[in-house]
Design an enzyme around this catalytic site. Structure first.
Site: not given
Ligand SMILES: Cc1cc2nc3c(=O)[nH]c(=O)nc-3n(C[C@H](O)[C@H](O)[C@H](O)COP(=O)(O)O)c2cc1C
Length: 373
Positions: A23-24, A101, A181
């Site tokens: 989720p992002m 999400q 959150y």
């Molecule tokens: C731009 C951005 C937005 C994110 N928004 C959310 C979100 O809305 N909900 C969530 O659970 N995690 C969010 N995350 C965290 C990511 O889901 C993930 O846990 C984090 O980037 C670590 O994983 P990775 O090492 O594969 O990047 C976000 C991360 C990034 C980079």
């Protein structure tokens, strides 16, 4: 040995491989919380790129205090639900599954169209500063400690959102109980300083989360509609946070979620292999889930082209969620299969804020534009 390219079945949904888009938040909905056509392009790109399962950005659940960011999408009314239908159709067209999400911002509240007052377990602000990535903000606002009517409103928001997400065509929902959150705040003794039945030791702190999970499970109508949850200790502004009870907290949370009937647990950490518990435990978050339940897992944190097969083998019952690598490589599963280069995320793509417009402009300037069908 299990591979990331093995098939996987999640609650009757067949997935061609085990890669998941994490989720992002992209703060790119319109001011009424409706997803836009550009968001459809963004999600369709992952589906076309070989990801069999996509988890949406955090979507707000009610028209009280759940929204946390400017231009965050919601799932609170018919116009928002209808607008999501178009996005879901585009993802499904390419055969991918789509989970929404569900997120209540709690104290991590930077912008809200409906109120100026955050609600949280207690009158405690997050540590650190608000995230510039998600729009300007003048510091955290002091939250109001939730009263009975707030508990009802939050619960109704989550349950109603499950129904609306299902109506919009999503294959499931993920309850956001990580990253600081609202649901995560209940688990934390920094945010949750309540003296009533919802606060105290972990057995009490987890009660509201388990109750929401059970209510959302009960609200789901379709036999294969997935209700999962994302869990972790770290928050967006406090990457060192630990539950005081150490691994025992995670064990109790997992057992309560199993009791609630949750369909998967999505663990998130700075690194998927980190042993994050207070008290010297040598286990990861996901290892606790594996050891104390048979609940399917999604694991997240630092998975990339160098370690994905190792992680897939270590967690045979898990899907692998990638965040930054998915942003940099919207077609990563295809690239890996074809032996193509995997890129690192250029943070300039998300500057000055994480909107899709900024990403699209960056891609145009760097000749890295990707068309979506
Ligand atoms: C731009 C951005 C937005 C994110 N928004 C959310 C979100 O809305 N909900 C969530 O659970 N995690 C969010 N995350 C965290 C990511 O889901 C993930 O846990 C984090 O980037 C670590 O994983 P990775 O090492 O594969 O990047 C976000 C991360 C990034 C980079």
């Amino acid at each position: 040995m299990s591979s990331a390219f093995d098939d996987f079945e999640l609650k009757g949904h067949k997935l061609d491989n085990r890669f998941v888009v994490a989720p992002m938040t992209r703060t790119s909905a319109d001011s009424k919380g409706k997803p836009t056509e550009l968001m459809g392009d963004y999600y369709a790109r992952f589906a076309e790129g070989g990801w069999p399962l996509i988890i949406s950005e955090g979507v707000y659940t009610d028209r009280q205090a759940s929204q946390g960011y400017v231009n965050q999408p919601g799932i609170t009314d018919a116009p928002q639900t209808d607008a999501w239908k178009q996005v879901v159709e585009r993802v499904h067209k390419h055969g991918a599954k789509f989970i929404m999400q569900l997120m209540h911002a709690g104290a991590q509240f930077q912008h809200n169209e409906y109120t100026d007052t955050p609600i949280a377990p207690s009158e405690v602000k997050p540590k650190g500063e608000p995230l510039a990535l998600y729009g300007e903000s003048d510091g955290w606002k002091p939250p109001k400690a939730m009263d009975e009517s707030d508990f009802d409103a939050v619960m109704q928001g989550f349950v109603g959102s499950v129904n609306r997400a299902e109506e919009a065509g999503f294959d499931g929902v993920e309850l956001h109980a990580a990253n600081g959150y609202l649901l995560n705040e209940f688990l934390s003794e920094h945010f949750n300083q309540r003296g009533d039945q919802w606060g105290g030791d972990i057995g009490h702190r987890l009660k509201f989360v388990a109750m929401v999970a059970k209510a959302c499970k009960d609200a789901a109508k379709g036999e294969n509609f997935i209700v999962g949850i994302r869990l972790g200790q770290i928050t967006v502004t406090d990457p060192d946070y630990q539950w005081p009870e150490g691994e025992d907290a995670m064990i109790k949370i997992v057992k309560a979620l199993k009791e609630a009937g949750i369909d998967y647990i999505h663990t998130t950490d700075t690194d998927v292999s980190r042993k994050p518990f207070k008290g010297g435990s040598n286990k990861t978050l996901a290892e606790i889930v594996q050891e104390f339940s048979d609940i399917p897992l999604i694991v997240n944190g630092g998975i990339d082209e160098s370690n994905y097969e190792h992680i897939a083998a270590h967690y045979p019952n898990a899907l692998l969620a990638l965040g930054k690598k998915a942003l940099a490589n919207p077609d990563m599963p295809k690239r890996l299969k074809d032996g193509e280069t995997i890129e690192d995320l250029e943070f300039a793509m998300l500057q000055p804020t994480a909107t899709l417009e900024n990403e699209w402009q960056w891609r145009d300037e760097h000749d890295k534009h990707i068309e979506a069908d």
